[in-house]
Design a protein around this motif. Sequence first.
Motif, PDB file in Angstrom:
ATOM      1  N   ILE A 129      -0.191  13.388 -28.551  1.00  0.00           N
ATOM      2  CA  ILE A 129      -0.841  12.791 -29.730  1.00  0.00           C
ATOM      3  C   ILE A 129      -2.353  13.001 -29.667  1.00  0.00           C
ATOM      4  CG2 ILE A 129      -1.425  10.587 -30.824  1.00  0.00           C
ATOM      5  CD1 ILE A 129       1.489   9.714 -30.149  1.00  0.00           C
ATOM      6  N   PHE A 130      -2.942  12.784 -28.501  1.00  0.00           N
ATOM      7  CA  PHE A 130      -4.383  12.981 -28.381  1.00  0.00           C
ATOM      8  C   PHE A 130      -4.760  14.461 -28.496  1.00  0.00           C
ATOM      9  CE2 PHE A 130      -4.522   8.630 -26.795  1.00  0.00           C
ATOM     10  CZ  PHE A 130      -5.707   8.185 -27.360  1.00  0.00           C
ATOM     11  N   PHE A 134      -7.399  15.743 -31.235  1.00  0.00           N
ATOM     12  CA  PHE A 134      -8.535  16.589 -30.854  1.00  0.00           C
ATOM     13  C   PHE A 134      -8.524  17.884 -31.657  1.00  0.00           C
ATOM     14  CE2 PHE A 134     -10.106  15.212 -26.388  1.00  0.00           C
ATOM     15  CZ  PHE A 134     -10.124  13.882 -26.794  1.00  0.00           C
ATOM     16  N   ALA A 135      -7.357  18.536 -31.704  1.00  0.00           N
ATOM     17  CA  ALA A 135      -7.253  19.825 -32.396  1.00  0.00           C
ATOM     18  C   ALA A 135      -7.533  19.678 -33.876  1.00  0.00           C
ATOM     19  CB  ALA A 135      -5.858  20.413 -32.171  1.00  0.00           C
ATOM     20  N   PHE A 136      -7.075  18.587 -34.474  1.00  0.00           N
ATOM     21  CA  PHE A 136      -7.302  18.361 -35.908  1.00  0.00           C
ATOM     22  C   PHE A 136      -8.793  18.277 -36.217  1.00  0.00           C
ATOM     23  CE2 PHE A 136      -8.035  15.514 -39.508  1.00  0.00           C
ATOM     24  CZ  PHE A 136      -7.268  16.132 -40.491  1.00  0.00           C
ATOM     25  N   PHE A 137      -9.529  17.510 -35.426  1.00  0.00           N
ATOM     26  CA  PHE A 137     -10.962  17.357 -35.685  1.00  0.00           C
ATOM     27  C   PHE A 137     -11.743  18.635 -35.359  1.00  0.00           C
ATOM     28  CE2 PHE A 137      -9.910  12.828 -35.703  1.00  0.00           C
ATOM     29  CZ  PHE A 137     -10.638  12.413 -36.820  1.00  0.00           C
ATOM     30  N   LEU A 175      -4.857  23.814 -23.620  1.00  0.00           N
ATOM     31  CA  LEU A 175      -5.846  23.492 -22.591  1.00  0.00           C
ATOM     32  C   LEU A 175      -6.536  22.148 -22.842  1.00  0.00           C
ATOM     33  CD1 LEU A 175      -7.535  26.976 -22.040  1.00  0.00           C
ATOM     34  CD2 LEU A 175      -5.626  25.937 -20.802  1.00  0.00           C
ATOM     35  N   ILE A 176      -6.272  21.543 -23.995  1.00  0.00           N
ATOM     36  CA  ILE A 176      -6.872  20.228 -24.262  1.00  0.00           C
ATOM     37  C   ILE A 176      -6.424  19.225 -23.208  1.00  0.00           C
ATOM     38  CG2 ILE A 176      -7.010  18.308 -25.907  1.00  0.00           C
ATOM     39  CD1 ILE A 176      -6.731  20.349 -28.158  1.00  0.00           C
ATOM     40  N   TRP A 322     -11.599  15.570 -19.332  1.00  0.00           N
ATOM     41  CA  TRP A 322     -12.527  16.683 -19.091  1.00  0.00           C
ATOM     42  C   TRP A 322     -12.815  17.464 -20.372  1.00  0.00           C
ATOM     43  CZ3 TRP A 322     -14.180  14.519 -15.323  1.00  0.00           C
ATOM     44  CH2 TRP A 322     -13.552  14.336 -14.103  1.00  0.00           C
ATOM     45  N   TYR A 323     -11.787  17.700 -21.165  1.00  0.00           N
ATOM     46  CA  TYR A 323     -11.976  18.458 -22.401  1.00  0.00           C
ATOM     47  C   TYR A 323     -12.863  17.671 -23.365  1.00  0.00           C
ATOM     48  CZ  TYR A 323     -10.707  21.740 -26.139  1.00  0.00           C
ATOM     49  OH  TYR A 323     -10.744  22.695 -27.134  1.00  0.00           O
TER      50      TYR A 323
END
Length: 380
Positions: A129-130, A134-137, A175-176, A322-323
């Motif tokens: 989900i996170f 992250f990818a969406f934003f 890699l996120i 970290w990402y």
Amino acid sequence: MLIQYKFILWMFGLILLIGLLFGSRLFSFMDENSQVNRVKHLDGLRFFLAFIVALHHFLLCYFYFHGQAWSDEINRPNYPIVMNMGGLGVAIFFMISGYLFACTQPSSWIMFYQKRFFRIAPVFYISSIFCIIFAFFIQKDNINTDQLFNTFYYWFDAGITGNKPPLFGLENSNLINAGVTWTLFWEWGFYFSLPVICILRNKIGLLKLSLTILVICTYFISQYNQNYAVYIAYFAIGALARKLPEKIQIPRYICDIGIILTVVFMLAVADRIYNIVYLPVMALLFIFITMGGDLFGLLKLRGFVRLGDASYSIYLLHGLAWYGMNKYIAVQNLVLNRTQYTLVSTAVLLILLAICTLTFQYIEKLFIALGRRKFSWLKE
């Protein structure tokens, strides 16, 4: 980024700080998880495995955000020890699974897989989900929704397929979370093979079965794919180590010295962890552990045992930390020197570990308990 010897000094400093902080009364709520028959040094070991994997990915993530490929081989010349740490952690995690489950004889395989699903899936879903958020934003100005539902299927498969396609068109979106879910593909493969393993084990014995699998991996599978051979062999080594303590006994201090020597060899001498030629060394390392080696009591310290319970959360969530940290620094155009970056990273790691104690206490434990329930709609 710190050069390797300073990086290792920072790592030992973190171990000291983490041991003091998470061994304090502030995290005493984790002691509710104590079980009478638990093997404390294995719990403490799990934390150290997740910890070294996290530090390995910390380095890869830093260089990834500074224009390099996410690759062990590129960074190995300058950081040979750190580049071996991640593989060592994963290898011993596989061995622990082999050790714990090779002797399993469930009364119901349906219940067994239910327990495994409820153990693995919840934190996996949190991580996914996170990653999606992250990818969406990151892609909000250039979102690609082609085959979106098919993509989401793979991101919510609990790791069974091992496939993580790009999210919203973001390349390398796996890699996120540091791409750690690839190991769950092998864990599930091991679990799905257990019914066959149990039949063979009951016919020829676990010791003979483990040795046979090791021979097949070494002399046959390795000829086609060495990584696959090594992954399978690690599970077999775990099973082998389950039986050997019944045959031989080694004094604990010898086990502790053996652990130190084999770890130093694999980190400082071995060219890579996933190499079939090092299986004897890895087998020795894990046998020393299962015979009671606890690094002169280090693995039994309260703080590390507590974090050992949260090791699955640490493993699946550290990549997000970290990402997110590096992405924020890049977006804000922050310029940090080595000292500042190291201090920020230390704070992020401590916050991550604290969050992981909470995810274990209030999410993992809840679903572990649910997994043990016999639901009325399940037929035996």
